[in-house]
Structures are given as C-alpha cells and as structure tokens.
Design a protein around this motif. Structure first.
Motif, PDB file in Angstrom:
ATOM      1  N   THR A 297       7.944 -13.500  -4.395  1.00 18.01           N
ATOM      2  CA  THR A 297       7.276 -14.787  -4.548  1.00 18.01           C
ATOM      3  C   THR A 297       6.066 -14.710  -5.478  1.00 18.01           C
ATOM      4  O   THR A 297       5.592 -15.721  -5.970  1.00 18.01           O
ATOM      5  CB  THR A 297       6.802 -15.317  -3.189  1.00 18.01           C
ATOM      6  N   ARG A 298       5.553 -13.503  -5.691  1.00 14.90           N
ATOM      7  CA  ARG A 298       4.407 -13.284  -6.580  1.00 14.90           C
ATOM      8  C   ARG A 298       4.481 -11.845  -7.067  1.00 14.90           C
ATOM      9  O   ARG A 298       5.325 -11.057  -6.622  1.00 14.90           O
ATOM     10  CB  ARG A 298       3.082 -13.505  -5.843  1.00 14.90           C
ATOM     11  N   ASP A 299       3.607 -11.481  -7.992  1.00 10.35           N
ATOM     12  CA  ASP A 299       3.447 -10.078  -8.339  1.00 10.35           C
ATOM     13  C   ASP A 299       2.781  -9.401  -7.141  1.00 10.35           C
ATOM     14  O   ASP A 299       1.584  -9.582  -6.900  1.00 10.35           O
ATOM     15  CB  ASP A 299       2.581  -9.915  -9.590  1.00 10.35           C
ATOM     16  N   ILE A 300       3.557  -8.658  -6.368  1.00 11.53           N
ATOM     17  CA  ILE A 300       3.052  -8.085  -5.130  1.00 11.53           C
ATOM     18  C   ILE A 300       1.929  -7.100  -5.456  1.00 11.53           C
ATOM     19  O   ILE A 300       2.137  -6.155  -6.226  1.00 11.53           O
ATOM     20  CB  ILE A 300       4.174  -7.371  -4.360  1.00 11.53           C
ATOM     21  N   PRO A 301       0.729  -7.308  -4.910  1.00 15.48           N
ATOM     22  CA  PRO A 301      -0.364  -6.379  -5.213  1.00 15.48           C
ATOM     23  C   PRO A 301      -0.039  -4.978  -4.710  1.00 15.48           C
ATOM     24  O   PRO A 301       0.450  -4.800  -3.588  1.00 15.48           O
ATOM     25  CB  PRO A 301      -1.557  -6.979  -4.451  1.00 15.48           C
ATOM     26  N   VAL A 302      -0.321  -3.993  -5.531  1.00 14.06           N
ATOM     27  CA  VAL A 302      -0.108  -2.595  -5.184  1.00 14.06           C
ATOM     28  C   VAL A 302      -1.454  -1.958  -4.875  1.00 14.06           C
ATOM     29  O   VAL A 302      -2.383  -2.019  -5.685  1.00 14.06           O
ATOM     30  CB  VAL A 302       0.592  -1.830  -6.322  1.00 14.06           C
TER      31      VAL A 302
ATOM     32  N   GLY B 144       0.830  -1.193   0.000  1.00 13.95           N
ATOM     33  CA  GLY B 144       0.000   0.000   0.000  1.00 13.95           C
ATOM     34  C   GLY B 144       0.865   1.242   0.000  1.00 13.95           C
ATOM     35  O   GLY B 144       1.861   1.327   0.724  1.00 13.95           O
ATOM     36  N   ILE B 145       0.492   2.234  -0.817  1.00  9.04           N
ATOM     37  CA  ILE B 145       1.318   3.434  -0.943  1.00  9.04           C
ATOM     38  C   ILE B 145       0.441   4.629  -1.276  1.00  9.04           C
ATOM     39  O   ILE B 145      -0.608   4.498  -1.911  1.00  9.04           O
ATOM     40  CB  ILE B 145       2.423   3.233  -2.010  1.00  9.04           C
ATOM     41  N   GLY B 146       0.863   5.794  -0.823  1.00 13.47           N
ATOM     42  CA  GLY B 146       0.171   7.038  -1.118  1.00 13.47           C
ATOM     43  C   GLY B 146       1.159   8.188  -1.144  1.00 13.47           C
ATOM     44  O   GLY B 146       2.337   8.025  -0.833  1.00 13.47           O
ATOM     45  N   ALA B 147       0.654   9.365  -1.482  1.00 17.03           N
ATOM     46  CA  ALA B 147       1.525  10.520  -1.679  1.00 17.03           C
ATOM     47  C   ALA B 147       1.954  11.177  -0.385  1.00 17.03           C
ATOM     48  O   ALA B 147       2.949  11.913  -0.356  1.00 17.03           O
ATOM     49  CB  ALA B 147       0.822  11.557  -2.562  1.00 17.03           C
ATOM     50  N   GLY B 148       1.239  10.942   0.714  1.00 17.46           N
ATOM     51  CA  GLY B 148       1.585  11.546   2.000  1.00 17.46           C
ATOM     52  C   GLY B 148       0.830  12.836   2.251  1.00 17.46           C
ATOM     53  O   GLY B 148       0.457  13.556   1.315  1.00 17.46           O
ATOM     54  N   TRP B 149       0.612  13.137   3.551  1.00 18.69           N
ATOM     55  CA  TRP B 149      -0.178  14.319   3.892  1.00 18.69           C
ATOM     56  C   TRP B 149       0.076  14.856   5.294  1.00 18.69           C
ATOM     57  O   TRP B 149      -0.201  16.011   5.572  1.00 18.69           O
ATOM     58  CB  TRP B 149      -1.664  14.004   3.785  1.00 18.69           C
TER      59      TRP B 149
ATOM     60  N   ALA C 108     -10.356  -4.099 -13.303  1.00 19.95           N
ATOM     61  CA  ALA C 108      -9.364  -4.975 -12.684  1.00 19.95           C
ATOM     62  C   ALA C 108      -8.860  -4.415 -11.360  1.00 19.95           C
ATOM     63  O   ALA C 108      -8.244  -5.144 -10.578  1.00 19.95           O
ATOM     64  CB  ALA C 108      -8.187  -5.189 -13.628  1.00 19.95           C
ATOM     65  N   VAL C 109      -9.096  -3.136 -11.094  1.00 20.59           N
ATOM     66  CA  VAL C 109      -8.636  -2.489  -9.868  1.00 20.59           C
ATOM     67  C   VAL C 109      -9.698  -2.683  -8.790  1.00 20.59           C
ATOM     68  O   VAL C 109     -10.814  -2.188  -8.907  1.00 20.59           O
ATOM     69  CB  VAL C 109      -8.369  -0.991 -10.094  1.00 20.59           C
TER      70      VAL C 109
ATOM     71  N   ALA D 186      -2.080   0.511 -10.046  1.00 18.88           N
ATOM     72  CA  ALA D 186      -2.628  -0.138  -8.854  1.00 18.88           C
ATOM     73  C   ALA D 186      -3.410  -1.405  -9.175  1.00 18.88           C
ATOM     74  O   ALA D 186      -4.063  -1.515 -10.212  1.00 18.88           O
ATOM     75  CB  ALA D 186      -3.527   0.827  -8.088  1.00 18.88           C
ATOM     76  N   ASP D 187      -3.350  -2.341  -8.245  1.00 18.81           N
ATOM     77  CA  ASP D 187      -4.247  -3.492  -8.238  1.00 18.81           C
ATOM     78  C   ASP D 187      -5.452  -3.239  -7.336  1.00 18.81           C
ATOM     79  O   ASP D 187      -6.504  -3.853  -7.512  1.00 18.81           O
ATOM     80  CB  ASP D 187      -3.495  -4.732  -7.730  1.00 18.81           C
ATOM     81  N   ILE D 188      -5.268  -2.346  -6.359  1.00 19.31           N
ATOM     82  CA  ILE D 188      -6.324  -1.984  -5.409  1.00 19.31           C
ATOM     83  C   ILE D 188      -6.296  -0.471  -5.265  1.00 19.31           C
ATOM     84  O   ILE D 188      -5.224   0.137  -5.172  1.00 19.31           O
ATOM     85  CB  ILE D 188      -6.088  -2.630  -4.020  1.00 19.31           C
ATOM     86  N   TRP D 189      -7.483   0.133  -5.243  1.00 16.69           N
ATOM     87  CA  TRP D 189      -7.599   1.563  -4.965  1.00 16.69           C
ATOM     88  C   TRP D 189      -8.351   1.739  -3.664  1.00 16.69           C
ATOM     89  O   TRP D 189      -9.467   1.231  -3.513  1.00 16.69           O
ATOM     90  CB  TRP D 189      -8.335   2.278  -6.092  1.00 16.69           C
ATOM     91  N   HIS D 190      -7.736   2.449  -2.701  1.00 19.33           N
ATOM     92  CA  HIS D 190      -8.417   2.747  -1.446  1.00 19.33           C
ATOM     93  C   HIS D 190      -8.998   4.142  -1.525  1.00 19.33           C
ATOM     94  O   HIS D 190      -8.274   5.133  -1.655  1.00 19.33           O
ATOM     95  CB  HIS D 190      -7.475   2.643  -0.247  1.00 19.33           C
TER      96      HIS D 190
END
Length: 259
Positions: free
Chosen positions: A151-156, A105-110, A206-207, A174-178
């Motif tokens: 070990t796998r394509d790490i989901p982002v 999980g990653i974001g731009a920061g705040w 797909a996201v 992204a694979d997941i959008w929060h």
C-alpha cells in the motif's frame, strides 16, 4: 531533514499469555504511542530462559487486525530466519492487513540459542552481516513484484551498529536506523552513518535515528535529541507489561509538540 518526535513501545513476547500481550497492545495504542514493536526471537532473552514465548510475524498479523492507528513492526526481524523473498511477501501481506502501518525492521541476528534450537546456521558476525546485505535487494525486488503491490513504500528499519559493514547497509537501504548503546555511541555512529551516506550517494539525514530508552525523558531526552534521535522506544515485558514509563514519554512528546 527533520523527523517528528515519535514514541514506540516494544512489547516483548515473553513470560505472558497471549491474552496479556493483546491487552498490552490495546493499552499502548490507547496511551498514544506512535509505534508498537515486538521482537523476533524464539525464546526469552531474560528471566526464565525456557519461559513462555510467542513467534514474531504470526503476532504482527494479529496486531494488524487488532490496532487501527499505530504503526507496527519487529524490533527487529532476524534476517537468518526466513528466505528474503518469503519475508518480503509476509511484510507485504501485513502491510495490507494493517492498512499501510507496517515498519519492516530487520537485522543480521545474534541470539545463538535461536539458531541452535531451530536449525539455522549461526556462522559468524561477518557472514550474518554479509547475508543481510545480500538480502536487502532481494526483499526490495520481491516487494516490487507482489500483486497487489504494497500500500506504500514500506519503511525499512535496520538495527545494528557495526561501523564498517552494518552502517553501510543502513546507508544504502534503511529509512530508520536503530542504534544500540548510549548517547555518545549514537552520536559517534551517526556521524559514521553520514559518511557512508556520502560514499553511496545518499543524504543520510533522510535516515531516522531510533533508540531504546529505559529512563524518564527528564534524564536522557535532551541529550538524545541533540544527538539526532527522534524515535524513542521503551521495552516492556510480561506478564504485567507496565506502561507507566511509556506514558511518561508520550506526555513529554506531547508537551514538546505543544511547546
């Protein structure tokens, strides 16, 4: 694309001893959640601003060893706090430690206090989003270069809702959008994400759509599912880390699956 309904818990690493956090992780996995998240800050976000707090990625390494079934990750890592190549190698390492259960999980920061107290340049929202966009290809390249490979394509998972810039980064990487906000915000921004997907040549269905929830499923679940959400995460804080609402959502997931 249809994604399975999943339940996450964000165990906020604040206002608790680490032994209490470790126990909350154990209880969450035993309760049947799919994902256990923490967050990437250096100080509490509520309560005593100078209260007890622990660092994100050190903790994820411990969780990788402690757990056996759940996926783990940060909701979300601040891109500003680590060189992209270093972050990628940390992720690759925790991926191996966990046997392939890391979500990146990653974001731009705040949170400006983190930046000020730890010596990072805060910049502007625009510059932080631009830095995130520039970091994503570097992270991907370093993951591909690691030995041993992940070990796998790490989901982002990318967290954020900026309609013009952030959602385009989501569509690209992204694979997941929060999503942050209510159901109408999710619905509207999800449609914008689909438009960005078309622009970059990717099917944005797909996201996976992820949301935070703080109410019982009877109150909010149907509307959120109708808006496209499939990953529901409940935040809990120390020192007690009450899992009662989490358990309610797990029962809802199981009843829905059985039905």
């Amino acid at each position: 694309m249809t994604h399975p309904i999943r339940i996450g818990v964000q165990i906020q690493p604040q206002h608790a001893e680490y032994a209490q956090i470790r126990d909350a992780v154990r209880r969450a996995e035993d309760a049947g959640v799919d994902v256990v998240f923490n967050w990437d800050h250096f100080f509490p976000l509520y309560g005593d601003p100078d209260g007890k707090h622990f660092e994100c990625w050190t903790m994820l390494g411990a969780w990788a060893e402690q757990t056996s079934r759940v996926e783990i990750g940060a909701l979300v890592t601040c891109n500003s706090y680590r060189n992209p190549e270093l972050l990628a190698d940390m992720a690759r390492t925790v991926d191996h430690m966990s046997g392939g259960r890391l979500i990146l999980g990653i974001g731009a920061g705040w949170f400006e206090k983190d930046y000020d107290q730890f010596g990072y340049e805060f910049g502007t929202a625009g510059s932080r989003i631009a830095d995130l966009a520039a970091a994503m290809p570097r992270i991907t390249a370093r993951l591909a270069a690691g030995n041993p490979a992940p070990t796998r394509d790490i989901p982002v998972m990318i967290g954020g809702g900026g309609e013009r810039k952030t959602l385009r980064v989501v569509a690209e990487h992204a694979d997941i959008w929060h999503s942050f906000g209510d159901v109408e915000t999710l619905r509207r921004k999800s449609a914008i994400l689909d438009e960005h997907g078309e622009a970059v040549g990717r099917d944005a269905s797909a996201v996976e759509r992820s949301v935070g929830v703080n109410a019982p499923p009877a109150d909010v679940a149907d509307a959120l599912v109708d808006a496209g959400a499939t990953l529901f995460t409940i935040g809990i804080g120390g020192p007690d880390s009450d899992l009662s609402l989490v358990e309610h959502w797990v029962r809802w997931r199981d009843e829905r699956t059985e039905g």
